[in-house]
Design a protein around this motif. Structure first.
Motif, PDB file in Angstrom:
ATOM      1  N   ASN A   2       0.804  -1.216   0.000  1.00 56.98           N
ATOM      2  CA  ASN A   2       0.000   0.000   0.000  1.00 56.98           C
ATOM      3  C   ASN A   2       0.839   1.270   0.000  1.00 56.98           C
ATOM      4  O   ASN A   2       0.312   2.363  -0.222  1.00 56.98           O
ATOM      5  CB  ASN A   2      -0.933   0.009   1.213  1.00 56.98           C
ATOM      6  N   SER A   3       2.143   1.115   0.248  1.00 57.46           N
ATOM      7  CA  SER A   3       3.030   2.273   0.324  1.00 57.46           C
ATOM      8  C   SER A   3       3.761   2.558  -0.985  1.00 57.46           C
ATOM      9  O   SER A   3       4.582   3.475  -1.039  1.00 57.46           O
ATOM     10  CB  SER A   3       4.066   2.071   1.442  1.00 57.46           C
ATOM     11  N   THR A   4       3.501   1.768  -2.011  1.00 54.74           N
ATOM     12  CA  THR A   4       4.179   1.997  -3.285  1.00 54.74           C
ATOM     13  C   THR A   4       3.205   1.848  -4.453  1.00 54.74           C
ATOM     14  O   THR A   4       2.283   1.028  -4.402  1.00 54.74           O
ATOM     15  CB  THR A   4       5.355   1.015  -3.472  1.00 54.74           C
ATOM     16  N   ARG A   5       3.440   2.645  -5.467  1.00 56.84           N
ATOM     17  CA  ARG A   5       2.684   2.514  -6.719  1.00 56.84           C
ATOM     18  C   ARG A   5       3.506   1.822  -7.802  1.00 56.84           C
ATOM     19  O   ARG A   5       3.007   1.596  -8.907  1.00 56.84           O
ATOM     20  CB  ARG A   5       2.260   3.899  -7.215  1.00 56.84           C
ATOM     21  N   ASP A   6       4.735   1.490  -7.486  1.00 54.31           N
ATOM     22  CA  ASP A   6       5.630   0.849  -8.448  1.00 54.31           C
ATOM     23  C   ASP A   6       5.143  -0.574  -8.728  1.00 54.31           C
ATOM     24  O   ASP A   6       5.168  -1.423  -7.836  1.00 54.31           O
ATOM     25  CB  ASP A   6       7.039   0.828  -7.874  1.00 54.31           C
ATOM     26  N   PRO A   7       4.722  -0.858  -9.957  1.00 52.38           N
ATOM     27  CA  PRO A   7       4.208  -2.201 -10.264  1.00 52.38           C
ATOM     28  C   PRO A   7       5.263  -3.287 -10.107  1.00 52.38           C
ATOM     29  O   PRO A   7       4.930  -4.442  -9.799  1.00 52.38           O
ATOM     30  CB  PRO A   7       3.743  -2.091 -11.717  1.00 52.38           C
ATOM     31  N   ASN A   8       6.528  -2.951 -10.300  1.00 47.84           N
ATOM     32  CA  ASN A   8       7.595  -3.936 -10.140  1.00 47.84           C
ATOM     33  C   ASN A   8       7.747  -4.336  -8.668  1.00 47.84           C
ATOM     34  O   ASN A   8       7.830  -5.522  -8.348  1.00 47.84           O
ATOM     35  CB  ASN A   8       8.911  -3.362 -10.666  1.00 47.84           C
ATOM     36  N   ARG A   9       7.754  -3.351  -7.794  1.00 47.56           N
ATOM     37  CA  ARG A   9       7.872  -3.640  -6.373  1.00 47.56           C
ATOM     38  C   ARG A   9       6.638  -4.380  -5.864  1.00 47.56           C
ATOM     39  O   ARG A   9       6.728  -5.313  -5.069  1.00 47.56           O
ATOM     40  CB  ARG A   9       8.083  -2.336  -5.597  1.00 47.56           C
TER      41      ARG A   9
END
Length: 232
Positions: free
Chosen positions: A125-132
């Motif tokens: 929930n803390s990232t929008r990076d699709p890779n992460r």
């Protein structure tokens, strides 16, 4: 920015960690603006690497990192990678509880699973990076009781770019027979962080399982060279 740089240098002097240009770039990549939080995170990463690489009991060796992760995420609540790496402690706690298989350990297992999933929720929930986010899904899948949807999750992970971390990708790819698909990822991670011995170990294992023995040998030598310079 000059003031922030001065503060950062003062913190690194106290903690005896050099915040060079590569580390500054990684901090920006993680989306972290709190310098102290990032430096403490680096300390926790070092403990994690040592715990996985040298220690007979990984769980106990990881314990000194717990207070660091708590402080890191207090300073930077949206630090996705810190939440994800923090979760690894509870994965090892789950593994020990499953091996012990006693009444008390079953209670520990349930609590550890709750903490593991809570931290991975925070990480995702803390990232929008699709890779992460894809690699967070890998970590959740590996420790799940059910592997429903595993093919989709592994496919998404195989298409990641950049330097997204996963604690359990190595085991998952070998168990699923997909090591060959993840050799490029493992190679990329050694370029992202060439001083991380775990990255070379992962590349060695994945390349060997994929039948790429020359690459596995080269990665093993690189990892051993890092060991030879280790003064711990």
């Amino acid at each position: 920015f000059a003031i922030q740089d001065d503060i950062a240098q003062n913190i690194t002097d106290v903690l005896d960690i050099v915040l060079d240009e590569d580390l500054r770039a990684r901090m920006l990549e993680f989306g972290v603006q709190d310098v102290e939080a990032y430096i403490l995170y680096q300390r926790a990463v070092e403990i994690s690497i040592s715990a996985h690489h040298h220690r007979a009991d990984t769980l106990e060796a990881l314990e000194p990192a717990l207070s660091l992760f708590e402080e890191v995420t207090r300073l930077a609540p949206g630090f996705s990678a810190a939440h994800q790496l923090h979760a690894d402690y509870y994965a090892h706690q789950m593994g020990r509880a499953q091996r012990e298989n006693t009444e008390d350990s079953l209670i520990t297992l349930a609590t550890a699973r709750d903490n593991y999933n809570r931290l991975l929720d925070l990480a995702k929930n803390s990232t929008r990076d699709p890779n992460r986010r894809a690699m967070i899904d890998v970590d959740r899948l590996f420790m799940n009781e059910s592997w429903v949807g595993a093919r989709t999750i592994i496919d998404q992970a195989s298409r990641t770019t950049g330097c997204p971390y996963s604690a359990w990708l190595q085991e998952l790819t070998m168990l699923s027979g997909r090591s060959e698909d993840f050799v490029p990822y493992a190679q990329r991670m050694t370029q992202c962080d060439p001083l991380n011995r775990i990255n070379w170990l992962v590349l060695t294992s994945i390349a060997y399982d994929a039948g790429q023995y020359d690459l596995a040998h080269e990665a093993a030598i690189a990892g051993l060279q890092l060991d030879s310079t280790d003064t711990d």
